[in-house]
Design a protein around this motif. Structure first.
Motif, PDB file in Angstrom:
ATOM      1  N   GLU A  13      48.899  48.439 -71.724  1.00  0.00           N
ATOM      2  CA  GLU A  13      49.845  47.825 -70.791  1.00  0.00           C
ATOM      3  C   GLU A  13      51.121  47.410 -71.517  1.00  0.00           C
ATOM      4  O   GLU A  13      52.239  47.652 -71.033  1.00  0.00           O
ATOM      5  CB  GLU A  13      49.193  46.605 -70.132  1.00  0.00           C
ATOM      6  N   LEU A  14      50.975  46.801 -72.675  1.00  0.00           N
ATOM      7  CA  LEU A  14      52.139  46.375 -73.453  1.00  0.00           C
ATOM      8  C   LEU A  14      52.885  47.579 -74.016  1.00  0.00           C
ATOM      9  O   LEU A  14      54.114  47.557 -74.124  1.00  0.00           O
ATOM     10  CB  LEU A  14      51.703  45.435 -74.584  1.00  0.00           C
ATOM     11  N   ARG A  15      52.139  48.635 -74.380  1.00  0.00           N
ATOM     12  CA  ARG A  15      52.780  49.843 -74.888  1.00  0.00           C
ATOM     13  C   ARG A  15      53.671  50.475 -73.804  1.00  0.00           C
ATOM     14  O   ARG A  15      54.791  50.904 -74.060  1.00  0.00           O
ATOM     15  CB  ARG A  15      51.738  50.859 -75.345  1.00  0.00           C
ATOM     16  N   ALA A  16      53.147  50.533 -72.571  1.00  0.00           N
ATOM     17  CA  ALA A  16      53.893  51.136 -71.470  1.00  0.00           C
ATOM     18  C   ALA A  16      55.140  50.313 -71.138  1.00  0.00           C
ATOM     19  O   ALA A  16      56.168  50.872 -70.739  1.00  0.00           O
ATOM     20  CB  ALA A  16      52.998  51.270 -70.242  1.00  0.00           C
ATOM     21  N   ALA A  17      55.053  48.988 -71.294  1.00  0.00           N
ATOM     22  CA  ALA A  17      56.175  48.114 -70.946  1.00  0.00           C
ATOM     23  C   ALA A  17      57.225  48.037 -72.044  1.00  0.00           C
ATOM     24  O   ALA A  17      58.392  47.747 -71.771  1.00  0.00           O
ATOM     25  CB  ALA A  17      55.657  46.711 -70.629  1.00  0.00           C
ATOM     26  N   ALA A  18      56.853  48.273 -73.292  1.00  0.00           N
ATOM     27  CA  ALA A  18      57.755  48.098 -74.434  1.00  0.00           C
ATOM     28  C   ALA A  18      59.016  48.945 -74.253  1.00  0.00           C
ATOM     29  O   ALA A  18      58.946  50.070 -73.724  1.00  0.00           O
ATOM     30  CB  ALA A  18      57.040  48.488 -75.720  1.00  0.00           C
ATOM     31  N   PRO A  19      60.176  48.388 -74.638  1.00  0.00           N
ATOM     32  CA  PRO A  19      60.353  47.135 -75.373  1.00  0.00           C
ATOM     33  C   PRO A  19      60.482  45.886 -74.494  1.00  0.00           C
ATOM     34  O   PRO A  19      60.799  44.822 -75.006  1.00  0.00           O
ATOM     35  CB  PRO A  19      61.658  47.384 -76.142  1.00  0.00           C
ATOM     36  N   ASP A  65      55.085  46.353 -80.667  1.00  0.00           N
ATOM     37  CA  ASP A  65      55.935  47.226 -81.477  1.00  0.00           C
ATOM     38  C   ASP A  65      55.312  48.615 -81.488  1.00  0.00           C
ATOM     39  O   ASP A  65      54.365  48.882 -82.219  1.00  0.00           O
ATOM     40  CB  ASP A  65      56.044  46.673 -82.904  1.00  0.00           C
ATOM     41  N   ARG A  66      55.831  49.522 -80.661  1.00  0.00           N
ATOM     42  CA  ARG A  66      55.247  50.860 -80.522  1.00  0.00           C
ATOM     43  C   ARG A  66      55.389  51.684 -81.799  1.00  0.00           C
ATOM     44  O   ARG A  66      54.643  52.636 -82.003  1.00  0.00           O
ATOM     45  CB  ARG A  66      55.901  51.597 -79.355  1.00  0.00           C
ATOM     46  N   ARG A  67      56.348  51.338 -82.650  1.00  0.00           N
ATOM     47  CA  ARG A  67      56.536  52.100 -83.889  1.00  0.00           C
ATOM     48  C   ARG A  67      55.361  51.927 -84.846  1.00  0.00           C
ATOM     49  O   ARG A  67      55.164  52.729 -85.743  1.00  0.00           O
ATOM     50  CB  ARG A  67      57.823  51.663 -84.587  1.00  0.00           C
ATOM     51  N   ARG A  68      54.592  50.847 -84.659  1.00  0.00           N
ATOM     52  CA  ARG A  68      53.512  50.545 -85.598  1.00  0.00           C
ATOM     53  C   ARG A  68      52.135  50.713 -84.961  1.00  0.00           C
ATOM     54  O   ARG A  68      51.154  50.196 -85.478  1.00  0.00           O
ATOM     55  CB  ARG A  68      53.675  49.117 -86.134  1.00  0.00           C
ATOM     56  N   THR A  69      52.055  51.425 -83.846  1.00  0.00           N
ATOM     57  CA  THR A  69      50.770  51.638 -83.198  1.00  0.00           C
ATOM     58  C   THR A  69      50.606  53.100 -82.848  1.00  0.00           C
ATOM     59  O   THR A  69      51.557  53.883 -82.849  1.00  0.00           O
ATOM     60  CB  THR A  69      50.645  50.808 -81.900  1.00  0.00           C
ATOM     61  N   LEU A  70      49.373  53.472 -82.537  1.00  0.00           N
ATOM     62  CA  LEU A  70      49.057  54.834 -82.128  1.00  0.00           C
ATOM     63  C   LEU A  70      48.799  54.886 -80.629  1.00  0.00           C
ATOM     64  O   LEU A  70      48.200  53.969 -80.062  1.00  0.00           O
ATOM     65  CB  LEU A  70      47.801  55.329 -82.851  1.00  0.00           C
ATOM     66  N   PRO A  71      49.234  55.946 -79.961  1.00  0.00           N
ATOM     67  CA  PRO A  71      48.851  56.131 -78.559  1.00  0.00           C
ATOM     68  C   PRO A  71      47.388  56.519 -78.495  1.00  0.00           C
ATOM     69  O   PRO A  71      46.754  56.745 -79.536  1.00  0.00           O
ATOM     70  CB  PRO A  71      49.753  57.292 -78.111  1.00  0.00           C
ATOM     71  N   PRO A  72      46.786  56.624 -77.303  1.00  0.00           N
ATOM     72  CA  PRO A  72      45.387  57.058 -77.213  1.00  0.00           C
ATOM     73  C   PRO A  72      45.181  58.380 -77.951  1.00  0.00           C
ATOM     74  O   PRO A  72      45.949  59.329 -77.792  1.00  0.00           O
ATOM     75  CB  PRO A  72      45.173  57.214 -75.699  1.00  0.00           C
ATOM     76  N   LEU A  73      44.159  58.423 -78.800  1.00  0.00           N
ATOM     77  CA  LEU A  73      43.927  59.593 -79.642  1.00  0.00           C
ATOM     78  C   LEU A  73      43.003  60.594 -78.957  1.00  0.00           C
ATOM     79  O   LEU A  73      42.023  60.214 -78.328  1.00  0.00           O
ATOM     80  CB  LEU A  73      43.295  59.165 -80.975  1.00  0.00           C
ATOM     81  N   THR A  74      43.319  61.870 -79.121  1.00  0.00           N
ATOM     82  CA  THR A  74      42.429  62.915 -78.626  1.00  0.00           C
ATOM     83  C   THR A  74      41.459  63.280 -79.740  1.00  0.00           C
ATOM     84  O   THR A  74      41.413  64.418 -80.210  1.00  0.00           O
ATOM     85  CB  THR A  74      43.235  64.153 -78.196  1.00  0.00           C
ATOM     86  N   ILE A  75      40.718  62.297 -80.171  1.00  0.00           N
ATOM     87  CA  ILE A  75      39.734  62.483 -81.245  1.00  0.00           C
ATOM     88  C   ILE A  75      38.357  62.607 -80.599  1.00  0.00           C
ATOM     89  O   ILE A  75      38.041  61.893 -79.650  1.00  0.00           O
ATOM     90  CB  ILE A  75      39.787  61.318 -82.258  1.00  0.00           C
TER      91      ILE A  75
END
Length: 239
Positions: A13-19, A65-75
């Motif tokens: 949710e925070l990733r989608a809203a950032a910044p 801070d989206r620069r320091r996180t990963l989106p959902p991984l296709t692992i």
């Protein structure tokens, strides 16, 4: 929604809203919990290393801070299990806690379905230790400034006790870590001895990262000399 899923959803949710920030009240309505619960969840994310920051002010809130996180991984679940098995090899090293933290971060950004499948698969994996294998000593307790020495690029000030029990203060320029089943060492340029030295991790009583950055210096680790029984040459480790 259980707490683990809610923490994952909060990050997304925070990733989608950032910044742009999201207030605790807005997040509480979104996830149908109390503001206090959301604030506890956000504090837990911050303590686990997720870069969530509070912006003060009337229009403030929480920002990721989206620069320091990963989106959902296709692992895949098998890949996550392989990571868990590989990171298990770091048990008993100064990096054991960091390995667990890294794995938790990977799992946190996996989609819920794949994360559940990975948990089921890892639950079916057991590692066998040969009966003849020597018991591994407990993982050394390594202060955070020492664990981050190489990436921080700072001079360290150590309080160190040698095999004879003599305590000295040392300013050192960290070079690397070395070790094995018995002991782990910080390899560094010792300013007191003006030579490369290996400091046994469990004999470091205190460590402080100084403001001074490590100067450019060619250090031939093969020159690491012994200084008492607790200091060993890097050559013994095949380096």
């Amino acid at each position: 929604m259980n707490r683990t899923d809610r923490l994952y959803a909060l990050v997304e949710e925070l990733r989608a809203a950032a910044p742009s920030p999201r207030s605790a009240r807005t997040l509480a309505r979104r996830f149908e919990v109390s503001v206090r619960t959301v604030e506890r969840d956000l504090a837990a994310l911050q303590q686990s290393g997720v870069p969530v920051y509070a912006q003060p002010g009337r229009t403030g809130g929480y920002v990721l801070d989206r620069r320091r996180t990963l989106p959902p991984l296709t692992i895949t679940p098998a890949e996550a299990t392989a990571l868990a098995v590989g990171l298990h090899a770091l048990a008993g090293t100064p990096f054991a806690a960091d390995a667990r933290s890294a794995l938790h971060k990977v799992l946190a950004v996996m989609p819920e379905r794949e994360r559940a499948a990975a948990a089921e698969m890892t639950g079916r994996v057991q590692l066998l230790v040969p009966a003849a294998a020597p018991a591994r000593s407990a993982a050394p307790v390594v202060p955070e400034p020492l664990r981050e020495a190489l990436t921080a690029g700072r001079v360290l000030r150590l309080r160190y006790v040698d095999a004879a029990g003599t305590v000295t203060g040392r300013d050192v320029e960290p070079v690397g870590f070395l070790g094995g089943d018995e002991h782990w060492y910080l390899a560094a340029w010792c300013r007191m001895r003006e030579a490369p030295r290996g400091f046994r991790v469990d004999r470091i009583q205190a460590v402080q990262a100084l403001d001074e950055r490590i100067p450019e210096r060619h250090v031939d680790l093969a020159e690491l000399d012994t200084l008492g029984s607790d200091l060993v040459p890097l050559a013994e480790f095949g380096m």
